[in-house]
Write an enzyme that holds these catalytic residues in place. Sequence first.
Site, PDB file in Angstrom:
ATOM      1  N   CYS A  28       0.809  -1.226   0.000  1.00  0.00           N
ATOM      2  CA  CYS A  28       0.000   0.000   0.000  1.00  0.00           C
ATOM      3  C   CYS A  28       0.839   1.272   0.000  1.00  0.00           C
ATOM      4  O   CYS A  28       0.339   2.337  -0.356  1.00  0.00           O
ATOM      5  CB  CYS A  28      -0.932   0.012   1.202  1.00  0.00           C
ATOM      6  SG  CYS A  28      -1.889  -1.473   1.309  1.00  0.00           S
ATOM      7  N   HIS A  70      -3.605   7.008   3.343  1.00  0.00           N
ATOM      8  CA  HIS A  70      -3.994   5.722   2.754  1.00  0.00           C
ATOM      9  C   HIS A  70      -5.314   5.290   3.384  1.00  0.00           C
ATOM     10  O   HIS A  70      -5.505   5.412   4.597  1.00  0.00           O
ATOM     11  CB  HIS A  70      -2.907   4.686   3.018  1.00  0.00           C
ATOM     12  CG  HIS A  70      -3.317   3.297   2.651  1.00  0.00           C
ATOM     13  ND1 HIS A  70      -3.907   2.987   1.446  1.00  0.00           N
ATOM     14  CD2 HIS A  70      -3.238   2.121   3.342  1.00  0.00           C
ATOM     15  CE1 HIS A  70      -4.177   1.699   1.406  1.00  0.00           C
ATOM     16  NE2 HIS A  70      -3.783   1.149   2.543  1.00  0.00           N
ATOM     17  N   ASN A 125     -10.206  -0.510   0.653  1.00  0.00           N
ATOM     18  CA  ASN A 125      -8.755  -0.355   0.608  1.00  0.00           C
ATOM     19  C   ASN A 125      -8.256  -0.802  -0.777  1.00  0.00           C
ATOM     20  O   ASN A 125      -8.272  -1.993  -1.081  1.00  0.00           O
ATOM     21  CB  ASN A 125      -8.137  -1.210   1.724  1.00  0.00           C
ATOM     22  CG  ASN A 125      -6.622  -1.122   1.753  1.00  0.00           C
ATOM     23  OD1 ASN A 125      -5.995  -0.614   0.834  1.00  0.00           O
ATOM     24  ND2 ASN A 125      -6.044  -1.643   2.823  1.00  0.00           N
TER      25      ASN A 125
HETATM   26  N1  ACO Z   1     -17.758  -9.516   9.899  1.00  0.00           N
HETATM   27  C1  ACO Z   1     -18.117  -9.862  11.152  1.00  0.00           C
HETATM   28  N2  ACO Z   1     -17.224 -10.212  12.082  1.00  0.00           N
HETATM   29  C2  ACO Z   1     -15.926 -10.195  11.743  1.00  0.00           C
HETATM   30  C3  ACO Z   1     -15.495  -9.849  10.460  1.00  0.00           C
HETATM   31  C4  ACO Z   1     -16.473  -9.505   9.509  1.00  0.00           C
HETATM   32  N3  ACO Z   1     -16.165  -9.146   8.239  1.00  0.00           N
HETATM   33  N4  ACO Z   1     -14.150  -9.934  10.414  1.00  0.00           N
HETATM   34  C5  ACO Z   1     -13.750 -10.312  11.638  1.00  0.00           C
HETATM   35  N5  ACO Z   1     -14.820 -10.479  12.439  1.00  0.00           N
HETATM   36  C6  ACO Z   1     -14.853 -10.889  13.834  1.00  0.00           C
HETATM   37  C7  ACO Z   1     -13.614 -11.636  14.258  1.00  0.00           C
HETATM   38  O1  ACO Z   1     -13.694 -12.994  13.911  1.00  0.00           O
HETATM   39  C8  ACO Z   1     -13.638 -11.412  15.755  1.00  0.00           C
HETATM   40  O2  ACO Z   1     -14.520 -12.332  16.315  1.00  0.00           O
HETATM   41  P1  ACO Z   1     -14.180 -13.037  17.732  1.00  0.00           P
HETATM   42  O3  ACO Z   1     -14.117 -11.898  18.702  1.00  0.00           O
HETATM   43  O4  ACO Z   1     -15.341 -13.953  17.924  1.00  0.00           O
HETATM   44  O5  ACO Z   1     -12.865 -13.719  17.535  1.00  0.00           O
HETATM   45  C9  ACO Z   1     -14.235 -10.032  15.917  1.00  0.00           C
HETATM   46  O6  ACO Z   1     -14.883  -9.755  14.668  1.00  0.00           O
HETATM   47  C10 ACO Z   1     -13.232  -8.962  16.207  1.00  0.00           C
HETATM   48  O7  ACO Z   1     -12.137  -9.117  15.324  1.00  0.00           O
HETATM   49  P2  ACO Z   1     -10.935  -8.145  15.345  1.00  0.00           P
HETATM   50  O8  ACO Z   1      -9.935  -8.596  14.330  1.00  0.00           O
HETATM   51  O9  ACO Z   1     -10.463  -7.901  16.724  1.00  0.00           O
HETATM   52  O10 ACO Z   1     -11.656  -6.804  14.821  1.00  0.00           O
HETATM   53  P3  ACO Z   1     -11.047  -5.400  14.675  1.00  0.00           P
HETATM   54  O11 ACO Z   1     -11.873  -4.417  15.384  1.00  0.00           O
HETATM   55  O12 ACO Z   1      -9.565  -5.389  14.898  1.00  0.00           O
HETATM   56  O13 ACO Z   1     -11.294  -5.118  13.124  1.00  0.00           O
HETATM   57  C11 ACO Z   1     -10.022  -5.146  11.099  1.00  0.00           C
HETATM   58  C12 ACO Z   1     -10.697  -5.972  12.158  1.00  0.00           C
HETATM   59  C13 ACO Z   1     -11.078  -4.293  10.424  1.00  0.00           C
HETATM   60  C14 ACO Z   1      -9.372  -6.068  10.103  1.00  0.00           C
HETATM   61  C15 ACO Z   1      -8.988  -4.232  11.770  1.00  0.00           C
HETATM   62  O14 ACO Z   1      -8.156  -4.996  12.610  1.00  0.00           O
HETATM   63  C16 ACO Z   1      -8.115  -3.536  10.768  1.00  0.00           C
HETATM   64  O15 ACO Z   1      -8.569  -2.668  10.039  1.00  0.00           O
HETATM   65  N6  ACO Z   1      -6.825  -3.854  10.760  1.00  0.00           N
HETATM   66  C17 ACO Z   1      -5.896  -3.189   9.880  1.00  0.00           C
HETATM   67  C18 ACO Z   1      -6.097  -3.726   8.539  1.00  0.00           C
HETATM   68  C19 ACO Z   1      -5.356  -2.942   7.542  1.00  0.00           C
HETATM   69  O16 ACO Z   1      -5.200  -1.755   7.661  1.00  0.00           O
HETATM   70  N7  ACO Z   1      -4.906  -3.660   6.550  1.00  0.00           N
HETATM   71  C20 ACO Z   1      -4.327  -3.152   5.448  1.00  0.00           C
HETATM   72  C21 ACO Z   1      -3.115  -2.300   5.693  1.00  0.00           C
HETATM   73  S1  ACO Z   1      -1.911  -2.616   4.585  1.00  0.00           S
HETATM   74  C22 ACO Z   1      -2.602  -2.665   3.151  1.00  0.00           C
HETATM   75  O17 ACO Z   1      -3.384  -1.797   2.911  1.00  0.00           O
HETATM   76  C23 ACO Z   1      -2.255  -3.775   2.212  1.00  0.00           C
END
Ligand code: ACO
Length: 329
Positions: free
Chosen positions: A116, A256, A286
Amino acid sequence: MRRPVARFAGFGRGIPPKVLTNHEFAAMGLDTSHEWIVERTGIVERHIAAEHETTCSMAADASCTAMHRAGVTAGEIDVIVLSTATPDRLLPATAVDLQAAIGAHRAAAFDISAACSGWLYGLTVAEGLIMTGTAETALVVGSEKMSAIVDWTDRSTCVLFGDGAGAAVLRPSTDERGILSSYMRSDGRLANLLYRPQGGATIPMSEEVLRERGHLVKMAGREVFKSAVLCMAESVDRALDAAKVTADEIDLLVPHQANIRIIEATAKHAGIPMEKVFVNIDRYGNTSSASIPISLDEVTERGIVGEGSLVLIAAFGAGLTWGSMVVRL
Ligand code: ACO
């Protein structure tokens, strides 16, 4: 403030028309909801490329608009720097396919792999080529067909990404307009937080890899989130310091677009109010290295910023890689 050597002459974007809304995931049998996705990420919908729409074809759409707006022809492009995590083929670079597609026959063309952050890395490379006189007119493109590499059965990643391309023409600066500072970093110790484990030269593609989905994106979302907040904060500080400008002087922060909560944390850290932060993650998701040039094209097209505006750019991605820039448009 340093005298810039390269400035933006024009932006463009190439967006596939098909829109996939959050609501459609549930219809696809994925255990998720519109509410969860919006609340945790800020994403409402994303664009998805059709089979015939490629990383190259989206890049070509973005490039043609950028060249038109810059008033340069394809024959004037000296170098094409294309950032992508989704090359159409593993060899040769997608940049040479783009070169052929737009008819930039005089150019040197190569890909950059910095996920990214790749477009920001590419800008810095192109700026250096202009600084040394190796190139006068550079085309810097970020193009991503993320839909081809996400695991559509993994709700924790597939809802996040979208397809698209953004491009800019970079030319020598003749006044105070251009790139005022550039900061880039990476930390390979964190490579396995966001990666495609298999399907490369170490574990080549096989029936087993395909069956196990080892060639698709895997992400430790929570860890990536924490690193993103820290790295974006560090890099905006460094870029502002290097440009000798304060956050108050910034007209617009263009981050980003990975997660609205990461964007809000970055803006808060920098002391920039959300009214001065551009957000389009709701419409695109994204789009990896395309997200910043797509955003810059939108904000200049809509007149949110214009000639002379001071813009802070901040990127973050797999690698981990990150970086920031201060530019005067
Ligand atoms: N729908 C419903 N529930 C979901 C989903 C979904 N799509 N995805 C995950 N969950 C669940 C998980 O399984 C978890 O359940 P559990 O508590 O029973 O285990 C719960 O939701 C919480 O999961 P977390 O991973 O803790 O959720 P979080 O609030 O951290 O959000 C997310 C997840 C959106 C992926 C966040 O961590 C994030 O944005 N991380 C950064 C990602 C990023 O920026 N990536 C790209 C950067 S680099 C690039 O761009 C290539």
